[in-house]
Scaffold this motif. Structure first.
Motif, short mmCIF file in Angstrom:
data_model
loop_
_atom_site.label_atom_id
_atom_site.label_comp_id
_atom_site.label_asym_id
_atom_site.label_seq_id
_atom_site.Cartn_x
_atom_site.Cartn_y
_atom_site.Cartn_z
N ALA A 151 1.42 -1.14 -0.30
CA ALA A 151 0.11 -0.44 0.21
C ALA A 151 0.75 1.05 -0.21
CB ALA A 151 -1.16 0.16 1.23
N ALA A 152 2.05 1.18 0.82
CA ALA A 152 2.69 2.22 0.40
C ALA A 152 3.74 2.28 -0.78
CB ALA A 152 4.14 2.23 2.15
N GLY A 153 4.05 1.58 -1.40
CA GLY A 153 4.25 1.34 -2.34
C GLY A 153 3.66 2.69 -3.35
N ALA A 154 2.42 2.01 -3.42
CA ALA A 154 0.99 2.81 -4.33
C ALA A 154 1.10 3.74 -4.22
CB ALA A 154 -0.03 1.60 -4.54
N PRO A 166 -3.38 3.97 -9.57
CA PRO A 166 -2.36 3.80 -8.18
C PRO A 166 -3.03 3.65 -6.82
CG PRO A 166 -0.59 4.65 -10.04
CD PRO A 166 -2.36 4.15 -10.27
N LEU A 167 -3.38 5.08 -6.41
CA LEU A 167 -4.39 4.66 -5.62
C LEU A 167 -5.36 4.17 -5.39
CD1 LEU A 167 -4.58 7.27 -3.26
CD2 LEU A 167 -6.35 8.91 -4.97
N VAL A 168 -5.95 3.93 -5.75
CA VAL A 168 -7.09 3.00 -5.98
C VAL A 168 -6.53 1.73 -5.73
CG1 VAL A 168 -8.93 1.01 -6.86
CG2 VAL A 168 -8.88 3.61 -7.90
N VAL A 169 -5.28 1.34 -5.80
CA VAL A 169 -4.47 0.05 -5.37
C VAL A 169 -4.38 0.51 -3.97
CG1 VAL A 169 -2.97 -1.25 -5.78
CG2 VAL A 169 -4.53 -0.67 -7.59
N GLY A 170 -3.61 0.97 -4.31
CA GLY A 170 -3.16 1.90 -2.52
C GLY A 170 -4.30 1.93 -1.24
N VAL A 171 -4.89 2.52 -1.90
CA VAL A 171 -6.25 2.79 -0.52
C VAL A 171 -7.05 1.37 -0.29
CG1 VAL A 171 -8.87 3.48 0.25
CG2 VAL A 171 -7.04 5.05 -1.34
N ILE A 172 -7.50 0.83 -1.32
CA ILE A 172 -7.98 -0.40 -0.91
C ILE A 172 -7.20 -1.82 -0.02
CG2 ILE A 172 -8.04 -2.98 -2.80
CD1 ILE A 172 -9.58 -1.44 -4.59
N THR A 173 -5.52 -1.53 -1.24
CA THR A 173 -4.31 -2.62 0.59
C THR A 173 -4.48 -1.88 0.96
OG1 THR A 173 -2.76 -0.93 -1.49
CG2 THR A 173 -2.91 -4.05 -1.58
N GLY A 174 -4.64 -0.39 1.54
CA GLY A 174 -3.52 0.40 2.72
C GLY A 174 -5.13 -0.18 3.51
N VAL A 175 -6.37 -0.22 3.32
CA VAL A 175 -7.57 -0.26 3.97
C VAL A 175 -7.60 -1.64 4.30
CG1 VAL A 175 -10.01 -0.17 4.28
CG2 VAL A 175 -8.81 1.16 3.50
N GLY A 176 -6.67 -2.85 3.18
CA GLY A 176 -7.11 -3.88 4.11
C GLY A 176 -6.17 -4.16 4.96
N TRP A 177 -4.38 -3.79 5.21
CA TRP A 177 -3.70 -3.42 6.39
C TRP A 177 -4.22 -2.76 7.19
CZ3 TRP A 177 -1.51 1.12 8.19
CH2 TRP A 177 -0.44 0.99 9.31
N TRP A 178 -4.91 -2.01 7.21
CA TRP A 178 -5.49 -1.22 8.75
C TRP A 178 -5.84 -2.14 9.62
CZ3 TRP A 178 -4.96 4.72 9.51
CH2 TRP A 178 -5.86 4.50 10.53
N VAL A 179 -7.45 -2.85 8.37
CA VAL A 179 -7.86 -3.37 9.45
C VAL A 179 -7.50 -4.89 10.07
CG1 VAL A 179 -10.64 -5.06 8.86
CG2 VAL A 179 -9.85 -2.86 8.04
N SER A 180 -6.30 -5.11 8.94
CA SER A 180 -5.91 -6.60 9.36
C SER A 180 -5.01 -6.95 10.84
CB SER A 180 -5.76 -6.89 7.98
OG SER A 180 -4.51 -6.86 7.32
N GLN A 181 -4.07 -5.72 10.47
CA GLN A 181 -2.57 -5.66 11.11
C GLN A 181 -3.36 -5.60 12.74
OE1 GLN A 181 0.32 -5.58 10.46
NE2 GLN A 181 0.31 -6.32 12.17
N PRO A 182 -4.64 -5.59 13.49
CA PRO A 182 -4.55 -5.51 15.01
C PRO A 182 -5.58 -6.04 15.22
CG PRO A 182 -6.30 -3.39 13.63
CD PRO A 182 -5.30 -3.73 12.47
N LEU A 183 -5.59 -7.19 13.79
CA LEU A 183 -6.99 -8.40 14.25
C LEU A 183 -5.66 -9.41 13.89
CD1 LEU A 183 -9.79 -7.60 12.26
CD2 LEU A 183 -9.31 -7.18 14.40
N TRP A 184 -4.51 -9.05 14.03
CA TRP A 184 -3.85 -10.47 13.55
C TRP A 184 -3.27 -10.82 14.81
CZ3 TRP A 184 -1.92 -13.22 9.46
CH2 TRP A 184 -0.65 -13.75 9.36
#
Length: 411
Positions: A151-154, A166-184
């Protein structure tokens, strides 16, 4: 030839700016500052980006679908053939493909959808680079941190080149990371509500800031934030979403702090009605948290008064958010928000109806009751949408007349 050159010089601007320009040109023409030909030449230099982006193009759709499939296929090839080549050779090959796609996207004389498709492939290929580097370094491929690096690279690519795909890709992957990281480490339903809710608040706050110069970027952030807000309320309304086993961790606290900081920044930077958008997102998160804290039990086989009250409050909160999204979509000329609101309302109403009424009525009566609920919800929502559109149009016309009067007084 002159017509062709004029078309080539057209610059896309937001619908709001385009309407403002046309009003100004009419004023200039009325006051005798410009003639009809000059007025047409001025407006001809600009293009209503909102209208142009709404035009459906099969070629554009196929280009973006092709780019998406190529990018996903490249990531799949990396995952399926990790043992066929030496790690360094695999990394060099994938990185070379990624750099070649960036070069092709930024050096090609083609513009529009062709460049967008190349940029989409390049931003997806960067994900393959990240996963290949992780595999070479023996990092688990399912770690959320890898999605965060992707997400950071995109996002860096998107903002460096003002590139939308690339913004669309970055936002989608960034949201995925934001949600999944604290629930890991400790994934709970209540934790998911906090993760989705803070992501929505952050996205909406970023959207209003982007409206001060990057309108198209702001539309992407706003659409994603609206979707996240609806997901937050939906998850919170599920009877099984309780505080059982919930525990704060560093990532959840960090997401809450970052979201609060972005809201504060947005309220400081923007003015007027735009300030209401992050406040709506905060209100949606607060309503979701209250729904989670209001535990009526997870047994839906016996619906009592508390369950009815819980369902009623959740429906009211969800409908209020849907109406707010319609208002924002009308004000921002973003029809995606209206679509999100309508589709979300249908899904949510269906879920809540089955969750509440299925325990009381059965068979044909269930469908009869559901039909009546849908009819009533649809009628009220459509009526509210029409009232909102009419009110905002009247307010917009009033603001325009006031601005024109003030400018005339100033002259």
């Amino acid at each position: 030839m002159d017509t062709m050159q004029t078309k080539q010089r057209q610059h896309p601007v937001s619908s709001e700016h385009y309407r403002w320009l046309r009003r100004e040109v009419v004023e200039w023409q009325t006051e005798g500052l410009v003639d009809a030909d000059t007025a047409q030449a001025i407006t001809g230099r600009y293009l209503d980006a909102g209208t142009s982006h709404r035009r459906f193009s099969l070629g554009r759709l196929l280009l973006f679908l092709g780019g998406a499939f190529v990018g996903v296929g490249l990531i799949w090839l990396v995952a399926a053939n990790v043992d066929e080549l030496p790690p360094m050779l695999r990394f060099v090959a994938v990185a070379a493909i990624w750099l070649a796609l960036i070069a092709a996207a930024e050096l090609t004389p083609a513009t529009g959808s062709v460049r967008g498709a190349l940029r989409l492939m390049a931003s997806l290929a960067f994900g393959a680079v990240v996963f290949q580097a992780a595999q070479s370094l023996q990092v688990p491929a399912y770690s959320p941190a890898l999605v965060g690096f992707w997400a950071a690279g995109a996002l860096a690519y998107a903002y460096g080149f003002r590139a939308l795909m690339p913004l669309v890709v970055g936002v989608i992957t960034g949201v995925g990371w934001w949600v999944s990281q604290p629930l890991w480490d400790d994934g709970t339903a209540a934790g998911a509500v906090v993760a989705f809710g803070t992501a929505g608040v952050a996205a909406i706050s970023l959207a209003v800031v982007h409206d001060r110069g990057l309108t198209r970027f702001g539309q992407v952030w706003r659409s994603v934030g609206a979707l996240l807000g609806m997901v937050t309320l939906f998850v919170a309304a599920v009877p099984s979403t309780t505080t059982d086993d919930f525990a704060w961790n560093g990532w959840l606290v960090g997401s809450l702090v970052v979201a609060a900081a972005l809201v504060a920044a947005a309220l400081v930077i923007v003015r007027g009605r735009a300030r209401l958008e992050p406040l709506v997102a905060v209100a949606a998160l607060a309503a979701a948290v209250l729904m989670v804290l209001w535990d009526t039990g997870t047994d839906t086989s016996d619906v009592n008064a508390a369950d009815w009250a819980h369902a009623a409050v959740s429906v009211v909160a969800f409908v209020a958010l849907a109406v707010a999204l319609v208002a924002i979509g009308t004000l921002r000329d973003n029809p995606v928000l209206t679509v999100i609101a309508m589709v979300g309302l249908v899904i949510f109403t269906t879920f809540q109806s089955f969750a509440v009424f299925a325990a009381i009525v059965e068979g044909a009566w269930l469908f009869l009751v559901l039909g009546l609920v849908f009819l009533a919800t649809g009628f009220l929502f459509d009526r509210a949408r029409r009232e909102i559109v009419a009110s905002l149009e009247d307010a917009r016309e009033g603001d325009t007349q006031q601005d024109t009067h003030q400018e005339g007084t100033g002259r």
